[in-house]
Structures are given as structure tokens and as C-alpha cells.
Design a protein around this motif. Structure first.
Motif, PDB file in Angstrom:
ATOM      1  N   PRO A   1     -14.602   9.361   4.978  1.00 10.00           N
ATOM      2  CA  PRO A   1     -16.098   9.225   5.406  1.00 10.00           C
ATOM      3  C   PRO A   1     -16.862  10.166   4.939  1.00 10.00           C
ATOM      4  N   TYR A   2     -16.397  11.471   4.344  1.00  9.18           N
ATOM      5  CA  TYR A   2     -17.201  12.402   4.109  1.00  9.18           C
ATOM      6  C   TYR A   2     -17.085  12.509   2.636  1.00  9.18           C
TER       7      TYR A   2
ATOM      8  N   SER B   1     -14.677  28.268   8.714  1.00  6.15           N
ATOM      9  CA  SER B   1     -15.509  28.240   7.321  1.00  6.15           C
ATOM     10  C   SER B   1     -15.656  26.888   6.901  1.00  6.15           C
ATOM     11  N   PRO B   2     -16.971  26.196   6.791  1.00  7.89           N
ATOM     12  CA  PRO B   2     -17.201  24.920   6.011  1.00  7.89           C
ATOM     13  C   PRO B   2     -16.350  24.838   4.929  1.00  7.89           C
ATOM     14  N   LYS B   3     -16.364  25.772   3.927  1.00  8.01           N
ATOM     15  CA  LYS B   3     -15.540  25.504   2.651  1.00  8.01           C
ATOM     16  C   LYS B   3     -13.906  25.571   2.852  1.00  8.01           C
ATOM     17  N   ARG B   4     -13.485  26.256   3.967  1.00  7.19           N
ATOM     18  CA  ARG B   4     -12.018  26.156   4.241  1.00  7.19           C
ATOM     19  C   ARG B   4     -11.592  24.889   4.879  1.00  7.19           C
ATOM     20  N   LEU B   5     -12.634  24.432   5.441  1.00 11.06           N
ATOM     21  CA  LEU B   5     -12.391  23.077   6.168  1.00 11.06           C
ATOM     22  C   LEU B   5     -12.302  22.169   4.705  1.00 11.06           C
ATOM     23  N   GLU B   6     -13.291  22.114   3.931  1.00 15.76           N
ATOM     24  CA  GLU B   6     -13.341  21.184   2.589  1.00 15.76           C
ATOM     25  C   GLU B   6     -11.865  21.452   1.996  1.00 15.76           C
ATOM     26  N   LEU B   7     -11.422  22.639   1.965  1.00 10.69           N
ATOM     27  CA  LEU B   7     -10.216  22.862   1.025  1.00 10.69           C
ATOM     28  C   LEU B   7      -9.182  22.018   1.869  1.00 10.69           C
TER      29      LEU B   7
END
Length: 220
Positions: free
Chosen positions: A182-183, A24-30
């Protein structure tokens, strides 16, 4: 032989738990936010743009894969990364994506093209110039992240305090701002504000994890 095949399949099932957790993109962000330091569910929800309920659900998936740990502090639930290997895994995954995914590479190139104040710097030279006082290295992350580790010689002025504390920054020096890596957009926003006030300011891609990855020491 059947036992061996079954064991092999179960090994891959365990590896798939990690793959599912980071799908999940959001889990990566977390997970990226937690690399910067422990946080409560409420703070993670705010910083990732999720509701507290959704953030909690994502964090439970990460916890089930043993990527994050949880601790009760009074009434608060505090999450942190499992250990340094989780940070290294995340960094390796990012490096792999940059090297192998053309779409990812195009997105990163677009970010660079749209940011005229992104500057590539020699890390050793950056530290030397900071020691000499010819530049100001500005850490615009929250204060608790700075306290957990920062680029040597960096000054902490969190982005949300920058405008009211701008008089603390010398206008005579070039400002080199950095944030989480970087992000992250914090340094870009800081540079926009500083330049609107007449400062010479640029940002670098590195965060503290990129710094460590290149074998350089952090200060606390």
C-alpha cells in the motif's frame, strides 16, 4: 520482591529496544524494503534516499534490536530481516496504525482519492482471470524481489525496464499492476506510463506480504 521488580523492569527495557529501533520513519522504510528481500547497504541507501553513511547508522540500530541480520558477501555487506516474525510484526504494526490512527487513515484515504486507477479486487477472482488469460497481472518490482516470491501468474517487468519492454505486454488484456504494498509508488508510476501508451491499466494495494497475510500462496 526487589529481584522480581528489577526483572520486570529489565523485561520492559528489552521490549523498549524494539520500540526505539522502529521509532524512526527512515528505519521503518528500510525495514519495509528488507521485507522484500536482502539488499546491500548501497542499494538500501539509494532506494530510501539516504546517504550510505546514514543508511548504515540506521541499519546498525535495527541490527542491535535483532530485527535485521548482516552477512558479508565478498566486499559487500548484505542485510536481511531477522526472520518471518519480523515481517509479521511489521504487518501487524501497519494494521494497527490503519485501525487506530485517524491521521493515518486520512492519509491512506487521500492516496486512494488521488489515484483514480487504484482498484479493489477479489483475490480469488484475480487469480482465476489471470489463469484464463483475460488479464495480465504485472509485477513491477525489481527482478530479484519477483524471484523471491510473487502473485501466481504474475509477469515480471520492473518499472525501470517497463518503457523499453512495453512491447512484451499484450495491449488486448487489462493490466493489473502491483508492487511492494500500500505504501509503494512503483505500481502507480507503472500505470501512468502504461495508460499514456494506450493500455487499460489499474493497480491494486496488495503486495506479496498482504497476499500471504490472507493465507494465499506465492509462486517462485
Amino acid at each position: 520482591m526487589e529481584d522480581t521488580v528489577e526483572t520486570k523492569d529489565r523485561i520492559y527495557e528489552q521490549l523498549a529496544r524494539v520500540g526505539k529501533a522502529i521509532s524512526s520513519p527512515k528505519r521503518l522504510e528500510l525495514l519495509d524494503l528488507l521485507r522484500q528481500g536482502p539488499r546491500s547497504v548501497e542499494v538500501l541507501a539509494c532506494e530510501s534516499g539516504l546517504s550510505v553513511a546514514n543508511a548504515s547508522r540506521h541499519l546498525q540500530v535495527l541490527r542491535q534490536a535483532q530485527l535485521v541480520e548482516v552477512e558479508k558477501q565478498g566486499k559487500q555487506v548484505i542485510y536481511s530481516v531477522g526472520d518471518q516474525k519480523v515481517c509479521e510484526f511489521f504487518q501487524t504494526m501497519c494494521s494497527l496504525a490503519e485501525a487506530r490512527l485517524a491521521d493515518f487513515e486520512r492519509l491512506m484515504r487521500k492516496v486512494a482519492e488521488n489515484d483514480p486507477y487504484l482498484e479493489e479486487v477479489d483475490r480469488s477472482l484475480l487469480m482465476q482471470r489471470a489463469r484464463e488469460g483475460s488479464i495480465t497481472v504485472l509485477d513491477v518490482r525489481p527482478a530479484q524481489e519477483y524471484a523471491a516470491g510473487h502473485i501466481p501468474g504474475a509477469v515480471s517487468v520492473p518499472l525501470n525496464e517497463l518503457e523499453e519492454r512495453i512491447q512484451e505486454i499484450s495491449p488486448e488484456n487489462k493490466i493489473v499492476a502491483y508492487c511492494r504494498g500500500p505504501y509503494c509508488l512503483l505500481a502507480s508510476r507503472a500505470v501512468e506510463l502504461l495508460r499514456s501508451k494506450g493500455f487499460e491499466a489499474v493497480r491494486i494495494r496488495d503486495g506479496v506480504h498482504e497476499w500471504k497475510m490472507h493465507g494465499l500462496q506465492l509462486e517462485r
